[in-house]
Design a protein around this motif. Structure first.
Motif, PDB file in Angstrom:
ATOM      1  N   SER A   1      40.432  42.780  60.857  1.00 15.21           N
ATOM      2  CA  SER A   1      41.195  41.830  60.063  1.00 15.21           C
ATOM      3  C   SER A   1      42.534  41.599  60.755  1.00 15.21           C
ATOM      4  CB  SER A   1      41.397  42.370  58.648  1.00 15.21           C
ATOM      5  OG  SER A   1      42.127  43.566  58.699  1.00 15.21           O
ATOM      6  N   THR A   2      43.213  40.523  60.352  1.00 13.06           N
ATOM      7  CA  THR A   2      44.474  40.184  61.021  1.00 13.06           C
ATOM      8  C   THR A   2      45.645  41.023  60.531  1.00 13.06           C
ATOM      9  OG1 THR A   2      44.729  38.401  59.421  1.00 13.06           O
ATOM     10  CG2 THR A   2      43.854  37.801  61.604  1.00 13.06           C
TER      11      THR A   2
ATOM     12  N   SER B   1      46.308  44.699  64.473  1.00 14.27           N
ATOM     13  CA  SER B   1      45.631  43.457  64.093  1.00 14.27           C
ATOM     14  C   SER B   1      44.427  43.191  64.981  1.00 14.27           C
ATOM     15  CB  SER B   1      46.620  42.293  64.223  1.00 14.27           C
ATOM     16  OG  SER B   1      45.936  41.056  64.178  1.00 14.27           O
ATOM     17  N   TRP B   2      43.302  42.813  64.345  1.00 14.16           N
ATOM     18  CA  TRP B   2      42.085  42.332  65.005  1.00 14.16           C
ATOM     19  C   TRP B   2      41.415  43.380  65.885  1.00 14.16           C
ATOM     20  CZ3 TRP B   2      40.025  38.987  62.278  1.00 14.16           C
ATOM     21  CH2 TRP B   2      39.031  38.119  62.743  1.00 14.16           C
TER      22      TRP B   2
ATOM     23  N   TRP C   1      45.540  34.984  56.794  1.00 16.06           N
ATOM     24  CA  TRP C   1      44.707  36.185  56.871  1.00 16.06           C
ATOM     25  C   TRP C   1      43.252  35.862  57.176  1.00 16.06           C
ATOM     26  CZ3 TRP C   1      40.768  38.509  53.800  1.00 16.06           C
ATOM     27  CH2 TRP C   1      40.506  39.848  54.137  1.00 16.06           C
TER      28      TRP C   1
ATOM     29  N   GLN D   1      50.426  37.628  54.625  1.00 13.65           N
ATOM     30  CA  GLN D   1      49.500  36.770  55.388  1.00 13.65           C
ATOM     31  C   GLN D   1      48.677  35.873  54.485  1.00 13.65           C
ATOM     32  OE1 GLN D   1      47.281  38.026  58.745  1.00 13.65           O
ATOM     33  NE2 GLN D   1      48.602  39.752  59.216  1.00 13.65           N
TER      34      GLN D   1
ATOM     35  N   GLU E   1      42.838  34.181  70.058  1.00 15.77           N
ATOM     36  CA  GLU E   1      42.700  35.141  68.970  1.00 15.77           C
ATOM     37  C   GLU E   1      43.780  36.207  69.140  1.00 15.77           C
ATOM     38  OE1 GLU E   1      39.366  38.324  70.030  1.00 15.77           O
ATOM     39  OE2 GLU E   1      38.531  36.317  69.695  1.00 15.77           O
ATOM     40  N   PRO E   2      44.067  36.975  68.050  1.00 18.64           N
ATOM     41  CA  PRO E   2      45.173  37.932  68.148  1.00 18.64           C
ATOM     42  C   PRO E   2      44.975  38.934  69.278  1.00 18.64           C
ATOM     43  CG  PRO E   2      44.432  37.719  65.872  1.00 18.64           C
ATOM     44  CD  PRO E   2      43.433  36.994  66.721  1.00 18.64           C
TER      45      PRO E   2
END
Ligand code: 1HN
Length: 348
Positions: A278-279, A312-313, A341, A335, A37-38
């Motif tokens: 959110s990304t 991000s994230w 996204w 994205q 994950e990010p």
């Protein structure tokens, strides 16, 4: 994907020979390249407006807008210093133009969004039209459109710039030109022209856009605030975002620019939002009010004019101590166009 191999001298010697021919073993870097994950190198951060404003005014005494071309203090994410980036994909800065100054006309592949923070009498010229700036106004200069700024008033004008420069440079697709005949572009349209043609819930018949950006360049704050207040009086608040509206391209109903999305949200006094993530790393500017935003493990206290960034994230949860209005922008448009996204609401 988090495996790490034991390296033997034999392997290390092999890697050295690979290095000599500009090659490398994927298995040594795979877990860095493909994350479950990010995990951004960017960190949450706030730029305090009072402090940045005073530095901007100092810059105003050191260099003119014309000499600088753009008199801007770049906001650099503390996790990725030296790159002129506020996130992995976005550039942002605070720009000052003093009474009587101009910032010369140019165009580039990178697209710009601006949120006016302070001052009256400023303008941006785009596409042969002068767009007046007022605090809270959202102004676009699409990719490859000539743009210059001026200040016809008697007070400093300050705004927040957001550009997709790191995206353009990621693709090595940067082009730029100065305006061919002078510092200030020729004005060929009456003030309010784009607003009348594209911003009145109408379009010219059979209108076919000639580029991927919104033909509307100006989204005045007064209208956006009125809309937020109207909805806020009638609707239940979103548990994470309060009352939030998205700026749109009136031709497509989509994002105003192909790479960037932007929003304005109203948080009522005492609002305590649930966390979401959110990304798209998001840059915020406080148009009105005061509060606290919890971003990952950081607690960011904000008031009018402050700029802050949620990587991000990272989980984001807003709390407003008084009625507040937050502007934000991100790379969500890019994205979503690329199918990348993602969003998650926590303990909803
Ligand atoms: C630019 O053209 C502006 O037009 C502001 O105000 C910031 C940062 C990098 C490259 C071009 C502007 C910029 C920029």
């Amino acid at each position: 994907m988090e495996r790490l191999q034991e390296e033997t001298t034999e392997r290390l010697e092999f890697y050295q020979r690979l290095d000599g021919v500009h090659a490398a073993p994927l298995w040594a870097v795979l877990s860095q390249l493909v994350r479950p994950e990010p995990r951004s190198r960017c960190v949450p951060h706030k730029w305090d407006y009072a402090g940045m404003r005073s530095l901007l005014m100092e810059a105003g005494g050191l260099i003119t807008a014309k000499e600088a071309e753009r008199r801007v203090l770049v906001l650099e994410n503390p996790g990725i210093r030296g790159l002129s980036q506020i996130t992995q994909s976005l550039y942002s800065g605070l720009q000052l133009i003093l009474p009587g100054e101009i910032a010369p006309s140019h165009r580039h592949a990178a697209a710009a969004m601006r949120l006016i923070v302070e001052g009256g009498g400023g303008y941006t010229a785009v596409n042969g039209e002068r767009i007046p700036m007022a605090p809270g106004d959202f102004i676009l200069t699409p990719s490859w459109t000539y743009h210059d700024h001026g200040n016809l008033g008697d007070e400093p004008v300050i705004w927040l710039d957001g550009l997709d420069l790191p995206i353009v440079n990621l693709f090595d697709a940067s082009f730029a030109q100065t305006y061919p005949s002078g510092d200030v572009q020729e004005i060929t349209r009456l003030a309010g022209d784009a607003q009348a043609r594209y911003g009145s819930n109408m379009l010219p018949p059979e209108y076919v856009p000639d580029n991927k950006s919104s033909p509307l360049f100006h989204y005045p704050y007064a209208r956006v605030k009125e809309a937020l207040l109207q909805i806020g009086g009638a609707d239940k608040l979103d548990p994470c975002h309060g009352i939030k509206l998205q700026y749109v391209n009136p031709v497509t109903g989509g994002y105003p620019m192909p790479t960037m999305a932007a929003y304005m949200q109203l948080l009522t006094a005492g609002f305590s939002g649930r966390p979401s993530r959110s990304t798209d790393a998001t840059v915020y500017n406080v148009c009105e009010g005061a509060g606290v935003t919890l971003i990952g493990n950081e607690r960011i206290e904000w008031s009018m004019g402050d700029v802050f960034i949620a990587p991000s994230w990272n989980t984001v949860a807003h709390q407003a101590s008084e009625r507040s209005v937050l502007f934000s922008f991100s790379d969500r448009a890019a994205q979503k166009a690329l199918g990348l996204w993602r969003e998650e609401r926590l303990n909803d």
